[in-house]
Scaffold this motif. Sequence first.
Motif, PDB file in Angstrom:
ATOM      1  N   ILE A 211       0.676  -1.144   0.014  1.00  0.00           N
ATOM      2  CA  ILE A 211      -0.061  -0.085   0.005  1.00  0.00           C
ATOM      3  C   ILE A 211       0.943   1.217   0.083  1.00  0.00           C
ATOM      4  N   TYR A 212       0.705   2.193  -0.951  1.00  0.00           N
ATOM      5  CA  TYR A 212       1.628   3.294  -0.901  1.00  0.00           C
ATOM      6  C   TYR A 212       0.711   4.365  -0.396  1.00  0.00           C
ATOM      7  N   ALA A 213       0.570   5.451  -0.955  1.00  0.00           N
ATOM      8  CA  ALA A 213      -0.253   6.729  -0.329  1.00  0.00           C
ATOM      9  C   ALA A 213      -1.627   6.157  -0.028  1.00  0.00           C
ATOM     10  N   MET A 214      -1.965   6.899   1.260  1.00  0.00           N
ATOM     11  CA  MET A 214      -3.362   6.735   1.675  1.00  0.00           C
ATOM     12  C   MET A 214      -3.973   8.063   1.774  1.00  0.00           C
ATOM     13  N   HIS A 215      -5.226   8.271   1.599  1.00  0.00           N
ATOM     14  CA  HIS A 215      -5.978   9.478   1.629  1.00  0.00           C
ATOM     15  C   HIS A 215      -7.170   9.381   2.378  1.00  0.00           C
ATOM     16  N   TRP A 216      -7.731  10.428   2.826  1.00  0.00           N
ATOM     17  CA  TRP A 216      -9.044  10.856   3.057  1.00  0.00           C
ATOM     18  C   TRP A 216      -9.585  12.067   2.254  1.00  0.00           C
TER      19      TRP A 216
ATOM     20  N   VAL B 226      -5.701   3.072   7.816  1.00  0.00           N
ATOM     21  CA  VAL B 226      -5.244   4.466   8.092  1.00  0.00           C
ATOM     22  C   VAL B 226      -6.524   4.738   8.941  1.00  0.00           C
ATOM     23  N   TYR B 227      -6.152   5.835   9.479  1.00  0.00           N
ATOM     24  CA  TYR B 227      -6.776   6.484  10.737  1.00  0.00           C
ATOM     25  C   TYR B 227      -7.035   8.315  10.364  1.00  0.00           C
ATOM     26  N   LEU B 228      -8.006   8.761  10.714  1.00  0.00           N
ATOM     27  CA  LEU B 228      -8.265  10.373  10.812  1.00  0.00           C
ATOM     28  C   LEU B 228      -8.836  10.504  12.061  1.00  0.00           C
TER      29      LEU B 228
ATOM     30  N   CYS C  18     -12.103   6.918   2.060  1.00  0.00           N
ATOM     31  CA  CYS C  18     -10.893   6.364   2.131  1.00  0.00           C
ATOM     32  C   CYS C  18     -10.440   6.095   0.716  1.00  0.00           C
ATOM     33  N   ASN C  19      -9.099   6.401   0.501  1.00  0.00           N
ATOM     34  CA  ASN C  19      -8.668   6.023  -0.877  1.00  0.00           C
ATOM     35  C   ASN C  19      -7.338   5.414  -0.625  1.00  0.00           C
ATOM     36  N   ALA C  20      -6.721   4.492  -1.315  1.00  0.00           N
ATOM     37  CA  ALA C  20      -5.281   4.167  -1.238  1.00  0.00           C
ATOM     38  C   ALA C  20      -4.949   3.516  -2.560  1.00  0.00           C
TER      39      ALA C  20
ATOM     40  N   GLN D  93      -0.839  -1.821  -4.470  1.00  0.00           N
ATOM     41  CA  GLN D  93      -0.381  -2.968  -5.370  1.00  0.00           C
ATOM     42  C   GLN D  93      -0.832  -4.303  -5.316  1.00  0.00           C
ATOM     43  N   VAL D  94      -1.517  -4.671  -6.438  1.00  0.00           N
ATOM     44  CA  VAL D  94      -2.006  -6.229  -6.369  1.00  0.00           C
ATOM     45  C   VAL D  94      -1.130  -6.817  -7.358  1.00  0.00           C
ATOM     46  N   THR D  95      -1.657  -7.097  -8.785  1.00  0.00           N
ATOM     47  CA  THR D  95      -0.976  -7.448  -9.893  1.00  0.00           C
ATOM     48  C   THR D  95      -0.463  -6.308 -10.320  1.00  0.00           C
ATOM     49  N   ALA D  96      -0.857  -5.329 -10.378  1.00  0.00           N
ATOM     50  CA  ALA D  96      -0.291  -3.661 -10.806  1.00  0.00           C
ATOM     51  C   ALA D  96      -0.817  -2.650  -9.792  1.00  0.00           C
ATOM     52  N   ARG D  97      -0.585  -1.506 -10.025  1.00  0.00           N
ATOM     53  CA  ARG D  97      -0.812  -0.598  -8.917  1.00  0.00           C
ATOM     54  C   ARG D  97      -2.239  -0.024  -9.307  1.00  0.00           C
ATOM     55  N   TYR D  98      -3.072   0.038  -8.377  1.00  0.00           N
ATOM     56  CA  TYR D  98      -4.381   0.652  -8.514  1.00  0.00           C
ATOM     57  C   TYR D  98      -4.663   1.719  -7.560  1.00  0.00           C
ATOM     58  N   SER D  99      -5.933   2.504  -7.677  1.00  0.00           N
ATOM     59  CA  SER D  99      -6.403   3.321  -6.650  1.00  0.00           C
ATOM     60  C   SER D  99      -7.798   2.780  -6.400  1.00  0.00           C
ATOM     61  N   TYR D 100      -7.893   2.487  -5.240  1.00  0.00           N
ATOM     62  CA  TYR D 100      -9.019   1.936  -4.523  1.00  0.00           C
ATOM     63  C   TYR D 100     -10.074   2.763  -3.797  1.00  0.00           C
ATOM     64  N   TRP D 101     -11.031   2.783  -3.588  1.00  0.00           N
ATOM     65  CA  TRP D 101     -12.147   3.565  -2.735  1.00  0.00           C
ATOM     66  C   TRP D 101     -12.865   2.858  -1.649  1.00  0.00           C
ATOM     67  N   GLY D 102     -12.975   3.321  -0.549  1.00  0.00           N
ATOM     68  CA  GLY D 102     -14.015   2.797   0.201  1.00  0.00           C
ATOM     69  C   GLY D 102     -15.426   3.379  -0.054  1.00  0.00           C
TER      70      GLY D 102
END
Length: 118
Positions: A31-36, A78-80, A95-97, A100-109
């Motif tokens: 997991i690279y950058a994580m965001h709120w 990740v916490y806020l 939440c967004n992060a 890296q799975v098979t490639a690097r993707y952006s995922y949302w909660g």
Amino acid sequence: QVQLVESGGGLVQPGGSLRLSCAASGRIVSIYAMHWYRQAPGKQRELVARITYTNNTNYADSVKGRFTISRDNAKNTVYLQMNSLKPEDTAVYYCNADIQVTARYSYWGQGTQVTVSS
């Protein structure tokens, strides 16, 4: 597959505090950058806070000094921490992060509602 699940939202009075959590699960390599982010009714989604894998952080000007983002890499979480909450903080928080799975993707909660009201 990867899932991000947020928790910790709710109703709080002005000046109060809440702590949001977001846990990532699935076939995660890194997991690279994580965001709120947050989105208030009738407004665009905006970035609230960002944290890198090495714990470098950035905040929106509107929350500096009141919100703190942190992460637990062992728990993929990740916490806020939100203090001194104001009515204008009312929004759905997402939440967004970058994961890296098979490639690097952006995922949302799915989002969690935060309402600041007396």
